[in-house]
Design a protein around this motif. Sequence first.
Motif, PDB file in Angstrom:
ATOM      1  N   ASP A   1       0.861  -1.185   0.000  1.00 46.13           N
ATOM      2  CA  ASP A   1       0.000   0.000   0.000  1.00 46.13           C
ATOM      3  C   ASP A   1       0.896   1.234   0.000  1.00 46.13           C
ATOM      4  OD1 ASP A   1      -2.285   1.628   0.216  1.00 46.13           O
ATOM      5  OD2 ASP A   1      -2.304   1.500   2.399  1.00 46.13           O
ATOM      6  N   LEU A   2       0.358   2.368  -0.413  1.00 52.52           N
ATOM      7  CA  LEU A   2       1.145   3.605  -0.421  1.00 52.52           C
ATOM      8  C   LEU A   2       0.896   4.472   0.794  1.00 52.52           C
ATOM      9  CD1 LEU A   2       0.968   4.683  -4.172  1.00 52.52           C
ATOM     10  CD2 LEU A   2       2.827   3.527  -2.962  1.00 52.52           C
ATOM     11  N   THR A   3      -0.359   4.584   1.220  1.00 53.36           N
ATOM     12  CA  THR A   3      -0.704   5.512   2.290  1.00 53.36           C
ATOM     13  C   THR A   3      -0.767   4.771   3.621  1.00 53.36           C
ATOM     14  OG1 THR A   3      -2.013   6.734   0.675  1.00 53.36           O
ATOM     15  CG2 THR A   3      -2.351   7.276   2.989  1.00 53.36           C
ATOM     16  N   MET A   4       0.293   4.923   4.412  1.00 48.91           N
ATOM     17  CA  MET A   4       0.393   4.247   5.708  1.00 48.91           C
ATOM     18  C   MET A   4       1.127   5.148   6.689  1.00 48.91           C
ATOM     19  SD  MET A   4       1.671   0.466   4.552  1.00 48.91           S
ATOM     20  CE  MET A   4       3.052   1.131   3.624  1.00 48.91           C
ATOM     21  N   PRO A   5       0.907   4.899   7.991  1.00 53.17           N
ATOM     22  CA  PRO A   5       1.651   5.658   9.002  1.00 53.17           C
ATOM     23  C   PRO A   5       3.108   5.173   9.103  1.00 53.17           C
ATOM     24  CG  PRO A   5       0.267   4.012  10.047  1.00 53.17           C
ATOM     25  CD  PRO A   5      -0.044   3.963   8.578  1.00 53.17           C
ATOM     26  N   VAL A   6       3.911   5.899   9.812  1.00 58.09           N
ATOM     27  CA  VAL A   6       5.319   5.607  10.132  1.00 58.09           C
ATOM     28  C   VAL A   6       6.212   5.718   8.901  1.00 58.09           C
ATOM     29  CG1 VAL A   6       6.963   4.070  11.283  1.00 58.09           C
ATOM     30  CG2 VAL A   6       4.569   4.092  12.020  1.00 58.09           C
ATOM     31  N   LEU A   7       6.032   4.831   7.924  1.00 56.19           N
ATOM     32  CA  LEU A   7       6.777   4.894   6.661  1.00 56.19           C
ATOM     33  C   LEU A   7       5.812   4.488   5.566  1.00 56.19           C
ATOM     34  CD1 LEU A   7       9.565   5.262   5.245  1.00 56.19           C
ATOM     35  CD2 LEU A   7       9.931   2.807   5.605  1.00 56.19           C
TER      36      LEU A   7
ATOM     37  N   SER B   1      -3.073   0.213  -4.179  1.00 59.12           N
ATOM     38  CA  SER B   1      -3.389   1.471  -3.498  1.00 59.12           C
ATOM     39  C   SER B   1      -4.644   2.125  -4.042  1.00 59.12           C
ATOM     40  CB  SER B   1      -2.210   2.438  -3.649  1.00 59.12           C
ATOM     41  OG  SER B   1      -2.478   3.646  -2.993  1.00 59.12           O
ATOM     42  N   GLY B   2      -5.269   2.915  -3.186  1.00 57.94           N
ATOM     43  CA  GLY B   2      -6.388   3.741  -3.608  1.00 57.94           C
ATOM     44  C   GLY B   2      -5.918   5.038  -4.266  1.00 57.94           C
TER      45      GLY B   2
ATOM     46  N   MET C   1       1.592   9.544  -9.274  1.00 60.36           N
ATOM     47  CA  MET C   1       2.025   8.600  -8.253  1.00 60.36           C
ATOM     48  C   MET C   1       2.339   7.244  -8.880  1.00 60.36           C
ATOM     49  SD  MET C   1       2.951   7.924  -5.244  1.00 60.36           S
ATOM     50  CE  MET C   1       2.458   9.350  -4.307  1.00 60.36           C
ATOM     51  N   ARG C   2       1.506   6.828  -9.830  1.00 60.38           N
ATOM     52  CA  ARG C   2       1.771   5.558 -10.521  1.00 60.38           C
ATOM     53  C   ARG C   2       3.142   5.619 -11.201  1.00 60.38           C
ATOM     54  NH1 ARG C   2       1.701   2.272 -14.747  1.00 60.38           N
ATOM     55  NH2 ARG C   2       0.455   0.404 -14.698  1.00 60.38           N
ATOM     56  N   ASP C   3       3.415   6.695 -11.896  1.00 61.81           N
ATOM     57  CA  ASP C   3       4.716   6.847 -12.567  1.00 61.81           C
ATOM     58  C   ASP C   3       5.861   6.822 -11.561  1.00 61.81           C
ATOM     59  OD1 ASP C   3       3.348   7.068 -14.960  1.00 61.81           O
ATOM     60  OD2 ASP C   3       3.571   9.247 -15.105  1.00 61.81           O
ATOM     61  N   ARG C   4       5.669   7.482 -10.429  1.00 61.89           N
ATOM     62  CA  ARG C   4       6.738   7.555  -9.427  1.00 61.89           C
ATOM     63  C   ARG C   4       7.077   6.172  -8.865  1.00 61.89           C
ATOM     64  NH1 ARG C   4       7.047  10.846  -3.784  1.00 61.89           N
ATOM     65  NH2 ARG C   4       9.263  10.574  -3.476  1.00 61.89           N
TER      66      ARG C   4
ATOM     67  N   PHE D   1       0.950  -1.716 -10.684  1.00 60.62           N
ATOM     68  CA  PHE D   1       0.111  -0.931  -9.790  1.00 60.62           C
ATOM     69  C   PHE D   1      -1.319  -1.424  -9.939  1.00 60.62           C
ATOM     70  CE2 PHE D   1      -2.320   2.573  -8.289  1.00 60.62           C
ATOM     71  CZ  PHE D   1      -1.493   3.340  -7.478  1.00 60.62           C
ATOM     72  N   ILE D   2      -1.930  -1.834  -8.836  1.00 59.91           N
ATOM     73  CA  ILE D   2      -3.317  -2.302  -8.840  1.00 59.91           C
ATOM     74  C   ILE D   2      -4.141  -1.372  -7.958  1.00 59.91           C
ATOM     75  CG2 ILE D   2      -4.885  -4.167  -8.164  1.00 59.91           C
ATOM     76  CD1 ILE D   2      -2.564  -6.122  -8.573  1.00 59.91           C
ATOM     77  N   PRO D   3      -5.260  -0.850  -8.481  1.00 56.69           N
ATOM     78  CA  PRO D   3      -6.128  -0.040  -7.620  1.00 56.69           C
ATOM     79  C   PRO D   3      -6.868  -0.926  -6.615  1.00 56.69           C
ATOM     80  CG  PRO D   3      -7.040  -0.166  -9.839  1.00 56.69           C
ATOM     81  CD  PRO D   3      -5.736  -0.899  -9.863  1.00 56.69           C
ATOM     82  N   LYS D   4      -7.094  -0.373  -5.415  1.00 72.05           N
ATOM     83  CA  LYS D   4      -7.880  -1.095  -4.402  1.00 72.05           C
ATOM     84  C   LYS D   4      -9.355  -1.054  -4.786  1.00 72.05           C
ATOM     85  CE  LYS D   4      -5.284  -0.455  -0.146  1.00 72.05           C
ATOM     86  NZ  LYS D   4      -5.302   0.192   1.157  1.00 72.05           N
TER      87      LYS D   4
END
Length: 121
Positions: free
Chosen positions: A54-60, A82-83, A89-92, A101-104
């Motif tokens: 996933d991309l969006t998470m706490p800590v790191l 990721s959502g 962001m996909r390119d990065r 990259f798979i969408p949630k």
Amino acid sequence: MSFKVLICDDSSLARKLAKRSLPEGFAAEVYQASNGAEAISVIDEHGIEVMLLDLTMPVLDGVGVLEELRRRMLDVFVVVVSGDIQPLMRDRVMQLGALDFIPKPINAGQLQPILRKFGLY
């Protein structure tokens, strides 16, 4: 052929869905992490070969994990789930070494073709 797989997402439901999306017999062992820092520890300890990240998470966050994998030159096949489906962001993440990259929410129909494409299944 089976792999050590790490599912990294701060949502336990998303981790459960990701685990269900793995093809039969694909994973020898499945590990889970709820943030990127935990993921790096699991990779260090268990020699993970494939990661659903996933991309969006706490800590790191997921981008931080990809940057750390690249910095350490660790060979992990990463599929981002990721959502956050913005083209930039996909390119990065692809530039940082993600395979795809798979969408949630993820399902087996999305994951299996990617694994086949890269000779993992």
